[in-house]
Scaffold this motif. Structure first.
Motif, PDB file in Angstrom:
ATOM      1  N   UNK A  16       0.722  -1.252  -0.068  1.00 37.74           N
ATOM      2  CA  UNK A  16       0.149  -0.042  -0.040  1.00 37.74           C
ATOM      3  C   UNK A  16       1.009   1.354   0.089  1.00 37.74           C
ATOM      4  N   UNK A  17       2.079   1.187  -0.448  1.00 38.56           N
ATOM      5  CA  UNK A  17       2.891   2.472  -0.501  1.00 38.56           C
ATOM      6  C   UNK A  17       2.205   3.593  -1.064  1.00 38.56           C
ATOM      7  N   UNK A  18       1.859   3.375  -2.251  1.00 35.78           N
ATOM      8  CA  UNK A  18       1.504   4.328  -3.179  1.00 35.78           C
ATOM      9  C   UNK A  18       0.071   5.018  -2.409  1.00 35.78           C
ATOM     10  N   UNK A  19      -0.803   4.239  -2.002  1.00 38.04           N
ATOM     11  CA  UNK A  19      -1.999   4.526  -1.866  1.00 38.04           C
ATOM     12  C   UNK A  19      -1.747   5.568  -0.285  1.00 38.04           C
ATOM     13  N   UNK A  20      -1.135   4.703   0.573  1.00 34.82           N
ATOM     14  CA  UNK A  20      -0.909   5.492   1.819  1.00 34.82           C
ATOM     15  C   UNK A  20       0.088   6.692   1.712  1.00 34.82           C
ATOM     16  N   UNK A  21       1.040   6.604   0.745  1.00 36.99           N
ATOM     17  CA  UNK A  21       2.160   7.702   0.499  1.00 36.99           C
ATOM     18  C   UNK A  21       1.366   8.947  -0.092  1.00 36.99           C
ATOM     19  N   UNK A  22       0.620   8.690  -1.006  1.00 40.12           N
ATOM     20  CA  UNK A  22      -0.180   9.930  -1.772  1.00 40.12           C
ATOM     21  C   UNK A  22      -0.926  10.597  -0.599  1.00 40.12           C
ATOM     22  N   UNK A  23      -1.807   9.750   0.178  1.00 40.12           N
ATOM     23  CA  UNK A  23      -2.609  10.453   1.195  1.00 40.12           C
ATOM     24  C   UNK A  23      -2.081  10.997   2.250  1.00 40.12           C
ATOM     25  N   UNK A  70      17.361  14.748  -0.703  1.00 40.17           N
ATOM     26  CA  UNK A  70      18.244  15.828  -0.474  1.00 40.17           C
ATOM     27  C   UNK A  70      17.588  17.253  -0.744  1.00 40.17           C
ATOM     28  N   UNK A  71      17.043  17.175  -1.911  1.00 38.06           N
ATOM     29  CA  UNK A  71      16.402  18.499  -2.300  1.00 38.06           C
ATOM     30  C   UNK A  71      15.227  19.123  -1.499  1.00 38.06           C
ATOM     31  N   UNK A  72      14.819  17.999  -0.596  1.00 40.64           N
ATOM     32  CA  UNK A  72      13.532  18.414   0.200  1.00 40.64           C
ATOM     33  C   UNK A  72      13.817  18.313   1.812  1.00 40.64           C
ATOM     34  N   UNK A  73      15.415  18.131   1.845  1.00 39.92           N
ATOM     35  CA  UNK A  73      15.823  17.994   3.269  1.00 39.92           C
ATOM     36  C   UNK A  73      15.535  19.617   3.863  1.00 39.92           C
ATOM     37  N   UNK A  74      14.560  19.400   4.914  1.00 38.78           N
ATOM     38  CA  UNK A  74      14.260  20.566   5.830  1.00 38.78           C
ATOM     39  C   UNK A  74      12.870  21.282   5.338  1.00 38.78           C
ATOM     40  N   UNK A  75      12.210  20.744   4.161  1.00 37.58           N
ATOM     41  CA  UNK A  75      11.010  21.226   3.782  1.00 37.58           C
ATOM     42  C   UNK A  75       9.981  20.088   3.923  1.00 37.58           C
ATOM     43  N   UNK A  76      10.674  18.929   4.014  1.00 38.25           N
ATOM     44  CA  UNK A  76       9.660  17.758   3.692  1.00 38.25           C
ATOM     45  C   UNK A  76       9.180  16.997   2.578  1.00 38.25           C
ATOM     46  N   UNK A  77       8.587  15.937   2.452  1.00 39.56           N
ATOM     47  CA  UNK A  77       8.309  15.366   1.389  1.00 39.56           C
ATOM     48  C   UNK A  77       7.804  13.878   1.690  1.00 39.56           C
ATOM     49  N   UNK A  78       7.138  13.225   0.965  1.00 36.10           N
ATOM     50  CA  UNK A  78       6.832  11.481   1.221  1.00 36.10           C
ATOM     51  C   UNK A  78       7.344  10.962  -0.186  1.00 36.10           C
ATOM     52  N   UNK A  79       7.791   9.786   0.080  1.00 36.54           N
ATOM     53  CA  UNK A  79       8.264   9.033  -1.129  1.00 36.54           C
ATOM     54  C   UNK A  79       8.224   7.714  -0.762  1.00 36.54           C
ATOM     55  N   UNK A  80       7.491   6.793  -1.814  1.00 34.60           N
ATOM     56  CA  UNK A  80       7.198   5.599  -1.795  1.00 34.60           C
ATOM     57  C   UNK A  80       8.481   4.859  -1.982  1.00 34.60           C
ATOM     58  N   UNK A  81       8.898   3.871  -1.470  1.00 38.08           N
ATOM     59  CA  UNK A  81      10.154   3.179  -1.656  1.00 38.08           C
ATOM     60  C   UNK A  81      10.389   1.817  -0.996  1.00 38.08           C
ATOM     61  N   UNK A  82      10.493   0.642  -1.585  1.00 42.13           N
ATOM     62  CA  UNK A  82      10.575  -0.456  -0.645  1.00 42.13           C
ATOM     63  C   UNK A  82      11.497  -0.539   0.419  1.00 42.13           C
ATOM     64  N   UNK A  83      12.497   0.190   0.109  1.00 41.16           N
ATOM     65  CA  UNK A  83      13.541   0.222   1.367  1.00 41.16           C
ATOM     66  C   UNK A  83      13.723  -1.022   2.057  1.00 41.16           C
ATOM     67  N   UNK A  84      14.073  -2.135   1.474  1.00 46.42           N
ATOM     68  CA  UNK A  84      13.948  -3.403   1.966  1.00 46.42           C
ATOM     69  C   UNK A  84      14.980  -3.746   3.014  1.00 46.42           C
ATOM     70  N   UNK A 156      -4.004   4.191   9.430  1.00 44.16           N
ATOM     71  CA  UNK A 156      -2.691   4.235   9.081  1.00 44.16           C
ATOM     72  C   UNK A 156      -1.812   5.586   9.088  1.00 44.16           C
ATOM     73  N   UNK A 157      -2.612   6.463   8.473  1.00 44.70           N
ATOM     74  CA  UNK A 157      -2.253   8.190   8.235  1.00 44.70           C
ATOM     75  C   UNK A 157      -2.173   8.529   9.653  1.00 44.70           C
ATOM     76  N   UNK A 158      -3.240   8.406  10.334  1.00 43.62           N
ATOM     77  CA  UNK A 158      -3.112   8.896  11.837  1.00 43.62           C
ATOM     78  C   UNK A 158      -2.312   8.457  12.421  1.00 43.62           C
ATOM     79  N   UNK A 159      -1.776   7.181  12.441  1.00 40.25           N
ATOM     80  CA  UNK A 159      -0.706   6.372  13.286  1.00 40.25           C
ATOM     81  C   UNK A 159       0.538   7.297  12.771  1.00 40.25           C
TER      82      UNK A 159
END
Length: 166
Positions: A16-23, A70-84, A156-159
């Protein structure tokens, strides 16, 4: 003022990375990036053929994601990545001064159901087993949270948002 994190929504295919990430990005008012979009055409073709990526395949992909973070460090962002693997997360973490990992945990049978029902995605169901075998859950010293991603997405978003403020 508290620094805004770059959040990596992580987990295996079908979690659910894309669904949760976009929300989550919408809820936080930050930019969202789809990790799959950073893969080379060769990586996509390899996965579409049912061949798992190895560490060498993932290096340029992780570097591209790290640059986005790195381009968003300090301003925030959300990325979907398996990061296994921990090593992948360490590589990403080094790029953003405040990176938070949100691990979407889903039981294998539910993942299999989700992946089998998914249409139009290059990742075949057969690669789920290799991703599960590669997955290294978050270690206690990693800044992040593991959440039950079988829960409703709003929960999930609330948590996730609550964990950012702990």
């Amino acid at each position: 003022m508290h620094e805004v994190p770059v959040i990596v929504v992580m987990g295996v295919t079908g979690s659910g990375k894309t669904t949760v990430g976009t929300a989550l990005a919408e809820a936080l008012g930050v930019e969202y990036a789809e990790g799959d979009d950073f893969h080379s055409p060769a990586n996509v073709a390899k996965m579409a053929a049912g061949i798992p990526l190895d560490d060498a395949d993932r290096e340029p992909w992780l570097d591209a994601l790290a640059a986005w973070m790195a381009e968003r460090s300090g301003q925030g962002g959300v990325v979907a990545c398996s990061a296994l693997k921990r090593a992948y997360r360490d590589r990403l973490r080094a790029s953003a001064s405040y990176a938070f990992f949100l691990h979407l945990d889903v039981p294998r049978d539910e993942l299999q159901r989700r992946v089998a029902a998914r249409r139009g995605h290059f990742m075949p169901p057969g690669l789920l087993a290799s991703q599960l075998a590669t997955l290294e859950p978050l270690d206690p010293d990693e800044y992040g949270r593991t959440v039950d991603a079988t829960r409703p997405h709003r929960e999930v978003i609330r948590q996730a948002v609550a964990a950012l403020h702990e």
